[in-house]
Design a protein around this motif. Structure first.
Motif, short mmCIF file in Angstrom:
data_model
loop_
_atom_site.label_atom_id
_atom_site.label_comp_id
_atom_site.label_asym_id
_atom_site.label_seq_id
_atom_site.Cartn_x
_atom_site.Cartn_y
_atom_site.Cartn_z
N LYS A 30 17.83 64.64 -31.22
CA LYS A 30 16.93 65.05 -30.15
C LYS A 30 17.75 65.64 -29.02
O LYS A 30 18.93 65.33 -28.85
N ALA A 31 17.10 66.50 -28.23
CA ALA A 31 17.75 67.08 -27.06
C ALA A 31 16.67 67.53 -26.09
O ALA A 31 15.51 67.73 -26.46
N GLU A 32 17.06 67.70 -24.83
CA GLU A 32 16.15 68.20 -23.81
C GLU A 32 16.56 69.61 -23.40
O GLU A 32 17.76 69.89 -23.23
N VAL A 33 15.56 70.48 -23.27
CA VAL A 33 15.81 71.88 -22.89
C VAL A 33 14.81 72.29 -21.81
O VAL A 33 13.63 71.98 -21.90
N PRO A 34 15.28 72.99 -20.78
CA PRO A 34 14.38 73.41 -19.70
C PRO A 34 13.69 74.74 -20.02
O PRO A 34 14.21 75.58 -20.77
N PHE A 35 12.52 74.92 -19.45
CA PHE A 35 11.76 76.15 -19.58
C PHE A 35 12.54 77.35 -19.06
O PHE A 35 13.26 77.27 -18.06
N VAL A 36 12.41 78.47 -19.75
CA VAL A 36 12.99 79.74 -19.32
C VAL A 36 11.85 80.75 -19.19
O VAL A 36 11.02 80.87 -20.10
N SER A 37 11.78 81.45 -18.08
CA SER A 37 10.68 82.37 -17.84
C SER A 37 10.69 83.53 -18.82
O SER A 37 11.72 83.87 -19.40
N ASP A 38 9.51 84.15 -19.01
CA ASP A 38 9.43 85.32 -19.88
C ASP A 38 10.36 86.42 -19.42
O ASP A 38 11.01 87.10 -20.24
N CYS A 47 10.20 80.37 -24.14
CA CYS A 47 11.64 80.16 -24.30
C CYS A 47 12.10 78.93 -23.54
O CYS A 47 11.51 78.55 -22.52
N ALA A 48 13.16 78.32 -24.03
CA ALA A 48 13.74 77.15 -23.39
C ALA A 48 15.22 77.06 -23.73
O ALA A 48 15.64 77.44 -24.83
N GLY A 49 16.00 76.57 -22.77
CA GLY A 49 17.44 76.43 -22.99
C GLY A 49 18.19 76.52 -21.68
O GLY A 49 17.61 76.77 -20.62
N LEU A 50 19.50 76.33 -21.74
CA LEU A 50 20.37 76.41 -20.58
C LEU A 50 20.97 77.81 -20.53
O LEU A 50 21.95 78.10 -21.21
N LEU A 51 20.38 78.69 -19.72
CA LEU A 51 20.80 80.08 -19.69
C LEU A 51 22.26 80.23 -19.29
O LEU A 51 23.01 81.00 -19.90
N ASP A 52 22.68 79.55 -18.25
CA ASP A 52 24.02 79.76 -17.69
C ASP A 52 25.14 79.21 -18.57
O ASP A 52 26.18 79.84 -18.73
N THR A 53 24.90 78.04 -19.14
CA THR A 53 25.98 77.35 -19.85
C THR A 53 25.79 77.26 -21.35
O THR A 53 26.77 77.07 -22.09
N GLY A 54 24.55 77.36 -21.82
CA GLY A 54 24.30 77.08 -23.22
C GLY A 54 24.61 75.64 -23.54
O GLY A 54 24.63 74.78 -22.66
N GLY A 55 24.88 75.35 -24.81
CA GLY A 55 25.31 74.02 -25.20
C GLY A 55 24.21 73.06 -25.62
O GLY A 55 24.50 72.00 -26.16
N ARG A 72 23.92 79.38 -27.38
CA ARG A 72 24.78 80.34 -26.70
C ARG A 72 24.30 80.58 -25.26
O ARG A 72 23.09 80.66 -25.02
N PRO A 73 25.21 80.71 -24.31
CA PRO A 73 24.80 81.10 -22.96
C PRO A 73 24.04 82.43 -23.00
O PRO A 73 24.36 83.31 -23.80
N ASP A 74 23.05 82.54 -22.15
CA ASP A 74 22.24 83.76 -22.00
C ASP A 74 21.24 83.99 -23.13
O ASP A 74 20.47 84.95 -23.06
N TYR A 75 21.26 83.14 -24.16
CA TYR A 75 20.34 83.32 -25.28
C TYR A 75 19.58 82.02 -25.55
O TYR A 75 20.01 81.20 -26.37
N PRO A 76 18.45 81.83 -24.89
CA PRO A 76 17.68 80.60 -25.08
C PRO A 76 17.00 80.58 -26.45
O PRO A 76 16.92 81.60 -27.14
#
Length: 255
Positions: free
Chosen positions: A163-171, A188-196, A231-235
């Motif tokens: 399991k993991a938690e991912v934040p919302f990413v705007s359209d 979309c959801a994920g860590l845009l700046d850092t990825g991981g 990957r960073p920048d790719y949610p």
């Protein structure tokens, strides 16, 4: 279909997919850090199921699984899928295995958007179900994703549910990464700046969910596709369940 390097998050492995080494990434894709999750406890997400073609899913009803359209091959009678439920550890002796009887792929699915499907089971799995969002109220915030897919890009399928938690990413931010995003049908959801932190190959069809105002789990997304994993920048890109809620309900009633 999506670009080669922005692939659906399924596995083509059959049979023992949970322990197979499967990668659907291009040969030039370098492995990324672990998806950023941790093991889920037994019974923590009792609605989770594993599909024998290498996808995930959730119990929409005790005898119906909601998964991704790209995990199945059209609609009709289908007894080829084995659904495993009731466990976080796929090797557990408590695992419940049930065959499929029918599959209903989203009408009009052609590889872009509409990435949902239903699988009818030969008998119910006696576990709690996961309700789906019927409007966009919960399409923001921090979400939970879970699955038995790879724990890193190009990695192995997992025996234990992660399991993991991912934040919302705007359209708008997501379209900066993916020009072929379908707003309104995908979120979309994920860590845009850092990825991981992300879903990955083998997690396709599994749910993205969060707590509602009654502190109950509600499904807002279905793992669909993305460029690599974490990957960073790719949610990660997920089917927006609320957009298809009425169609899913009608389809389930017809099975």
């Amino acid at each position: 279909m999506k670009l080669l390097s922005a692939l659906k998050r399924c596995s083509v492995a059959l049979a023992a997919v949970a322990l197979a080494t499967v990668s659907l990434q291009p040969a030039s894709a370098a492995p990324q850090p672990i998806v950023g999750g941790e093991r889920a406890a037994q019974g923590e997400f009792p609605f989770m199921v594993r599909l024998s073609m290498g996808c995930g899913g959730a119990l929409y009803a005790q005898d119906i699984v909601l998964t991704a359209a790209h995990c199945v091959d059209g609609s009709g009678n289908d007894t080829s899928i084995t659904v495993t439920g009731g466990v976080a550890d796929l090797r557990s002796s408590d695992a419940v295995k049930v065959r499929s009887t029918k599959v209903l792929q989203a009408p009009g699915y052609n590889g872009t958007g509409k990435d949902w499907a239903l699988i009818k089971l030969a008998r119910p799995i006696d576990q709690p179900t996961l309700k789906i969002a019927t409007d966009s109220t919960y399409d923001r915030g921090t979400f939970t994703v879970a699955g038995w897919g790879a724990d890193r890009e190009g990695g192995r399928q997992q025996r234990h549910l992660l399991k993991a938690e991912v934040p919302f990413v705007s359209d708008a931010d997501c379209q900066s990464a993916y020009r072929d995003l379908v707003p309104g049908e995908e979120l979309c959801a994920g860590l845009l700046d850092t990825g991981g932190v992300d879903s990955c190959q083998g997690d396709s069809g599994g749910p993205m969910f969060r707590k509602d105002d009654a502190d109950e789990w509600i499904q807002v997304g279905i793992v669909s596709w993305g460029r690599g994993c974490a990957r960073p920048d790719y949610p990660g890109v997920y089917t927006e369940v609320s957009h298809f809620a009425s169609g899913i309900a009608s389809a389930a009633a017809s099975l």
